[in-house]
Design a protein around this motif. Sequence first.
Motif, PDB file in Angstrom:
ATOM      1  N   THR A 187       2.415   1.624  -3.435  1.00  0.00           N
ATOM      2  CA  THR A 187       1.405   2.096  -4.394  1.00  0.00           C
ATOM      3  C   THR A 187       1.178   3.598  -4.243  1.00  0.00           C
ATOM      4  O   THR A 187       1.065   4.340  -5.235  1.00  0.00           O
ATOM      5  CB  THR A 187       0.084   1.349  -4.175  1.00  0.00           C
ATOM      6  OG1 THR A 187       0.314  -0.059  -4.327  1.00  0.00           O
ATOM      7  CG2 THR A 187      -0.965   1.787  -5.186  1.00  0.00           C
ATOM      8  N   ARG A 188       1.167   4.071  -2.998  1.00  0.00           N
ATOM      9  CA  ARG A 188       0.969   5.515  -2.764  1.00  0.00           C
ATOM     10  C   ARG A 188       2.161   6.325  -3.287  1.00  0.00           C
ATOM     11  O   ARG A 188       1.990   7.395  -3.885  1.00  0.00           O
ATOM     12  CB  ARG A 188       0.765   5.774  -1.272  1.00  0.00           C
ATOM     13  CG  ARG A 188       0.383   7.211  -0.945  1.00  0.00           C
ATOM     14  CD  ARG A 188       0.057   7.360   0.526  1.00  0.00           C
ATOM     15  NE  ARG A 188      -0.337   8.713   0.837  1.00  0.00           N
ATOM     16  CZ  ARG A 188      -1.574   9.188   0.689  1.00  0.00           C
ATOM     17  NH1 ARG A 188      -2.515   8.404   0.182  1.00  0.00           N
ATOM     18  NH2 ARG A 188      -1.866  10.426   0.988  1.00  0.00           N
ATOM     19  N   ASN A 237       1.934   6.569  -7.012  1.00  0.00           N
ATOM     20  CA  ASN A 237       0.908   7.542  -7.430  1.00  0.00           C
ATOM     21  C   ASN A 237       1.422   8.984  -7.289  1.00  0.00           C
ATOM     22  O   ASN A 237       1.170   9.834  -8.154  1.00  0.00           O
ATOM     23  CB  ASN A 237      -0.359   7.355  -6.601  1.00  0.00           C
ATOM     24  CG  ASN A 237      -1.050   6.033  -6.900  1.00  0.00           C
ATOM     25  OD1 ASN A 237      -0.919   5.497  -8.023  1.00  0.00           O
ATOM     26  ND2 ASN A 237      -1.788   5.500  -5.924  1.00  0.00           N
ATOM     27  N   LEU A 238       2.161   9.242  -6.213  1.00  0.00           N
ATOM     28  CA  LEU A 238       2.705  10.594  -6.024  1.00  0.00           C
ATOM     29  C   LEU A 238       3.733  10.923  -7.100  1.00  0.00           C
ATOM     30  O   LEU A 238       3.758  12.043  -7.637  1.00  0.00           O
ATOM     31  CB  LEU A 238       3.345  10.713  -4.638  1.00  0.00           C
ATOM     32  CG  LEU A 238       2.376  10.710  -3.444  1.00  0.00           C
ATOM     33  CD1 LEU A 238       3.152  10.697  -2.129  1.00  0.00           C
ATOM     34  CD2 LEU A 238       1.455  11.916  -3.501  1.00  0.00           C
ATOM     35  N   ALA A 244       0.825  -1.215   0.000  1.00  0.00           N
ATOM     36  CA  ALA A 244       0.000   0.000   0.000  1.00  0.00           C
ATOM     37  C   ALA A 244       0.855   1.259   0.000  1.00  0.00           C
ATOM     38  O   ALA A 244       0.569   2.233  -0.703  1.00  0.00           O
ATOM     39  CB  ALA A 244      -0.930  -0.014   1.221  1.00  0.00           C
ATOM     40  N   VAL A 245       1.941   1.230   0.794  1.00  0.00           N
ATOM     41  CA  VAL A 245       2.838   2.388   0.820  1.00  0.00           C
ATOM     42  C   VAL A 245       3.511   2.565  -0.534  1.00  0.00           C
ATOM     43  O   VAL A 245       3.634   3.678  -1.058  1.00  0.00           O
ATOM     44  CB  VAL A 245       3.886   2.214   1.943  1.00  0.00           C
ATOM     45  CG1 VAL A 245       4.945   3.301   1.850  1.00  0.00           C
ATOM     46  CG2 VAL A 245       3.213   2.245   3.307  1.00  0.00           C
ATOM     47  N   SER A 300       1.913  11.564 -10.292  1.00  0.00           N
ATOM     48  CA  SER A 300       1.253  12.881 -10.262  1.00  0.00           C
ATOM     49  C   SER A 300       2.265  14.001 -10.468  1.00  0.00           C
ATOM     50  O   SER A 300       1.994  14.983 -11.182  1.00  0.00           O
ATOM     51  CB  SER A 300       0.514  13.068  -8.939  1.00  0.00           C
ATOM     52  OG  SER A 300      -0.461  12.076  -8.762  1.00  0.00           O
TER      53      SER A 300
END
Length: 335
Positions: A10-11, A14-15, A7-8, A18
């Motif tokens: 994946t975050r 995403n950052l 999960a970390v 972005s």
Amino acid sequence: MNLELSAVWTRVQNLVQSFLVTIPNILIGLLVFGIFLLIARIARNAVTSLSQRAGQSKGISLVFSRIVSWLVLAVGVLVALTVIFPTLTAASLFGALGVSGVAIGFAFKDIFQNLLAGILILVTRPFRIGDQIVSGDHEGVVEDIQVRATLLRTYDNRRVVIPNSELYTNRVTVNTAYPQRRLSVTVGIGYGDDIAAARKLILDTLNGLDGLLKDPAPNVLVRELGDFSVNLDVRFWIDPPIRKEAVEAQDSVLEAIKNVLPAAGFDLPFPTQQVLFHDQTETTDGNRQEQREGWPARQDNPRSRQGVQREAQQNQEQTQPSPEQARPQPEARQP
């Protein structure tokens, strides 16, 4: 544990994605802001050129060119933010500025007040850059009139920063507002001296000094009858009215008067005072029944020295024998 790490990760992905997507927007926003920087410089130069052609002072052109440059830069910042953050619309941005405008206004009330006062000073021009002014306890030459404050250079080579609102609302003396300036010095002569002769001698002396104007001509007036001298007000004019000329003119005038008056027999008296006790003056002095002088009345008044001396003299005269009594009598003869 593996689920938490995934999960970390994946975050973080995403950052990063972005940020990579936002890079073109950031570059375009910086480019737009650079364009507005160029426009601000062009606008500042244009305002300066127009002010000079219109015959405005250097201070006015400087302040208005700065204001125009800041406005262009503020618009450039807003446009660059909308380019970098597409979700940030102009309506939402101005709405946020409107909500925070009240708080900003209260926080920067003094700054806005000084800004408006600086603009009014430059427009009305009560004084200009290079003038010598007196404001409160400060005196010096105006070096610059900025948006927030005015820079004053004192005669002992110190800088004083005075807020524009203080200069605009308080009294300011402009020593160089007019091409000529009148100065005066006070000279005391003795009560036994001839005032007309002293006036003529002083005027003749001033007419021979350099740096004093002949028109308007100097004049000498009796200012007051002082405690120990007759005070004369010696007035003269100088051009230009700057501090250096004023100090040098006063120095030359006082030196010349100091030299000519005693040489011509006029007295320059020193401060003198005479202190007399009440028993050293008239008989009624000290008698609180006849001379009150703000004292409470009393019966046991101290006797004056004159009264005591007069009474002693009278008693001595009464006790002294008369010439007939003082003459020796002949002795009686024996039968």
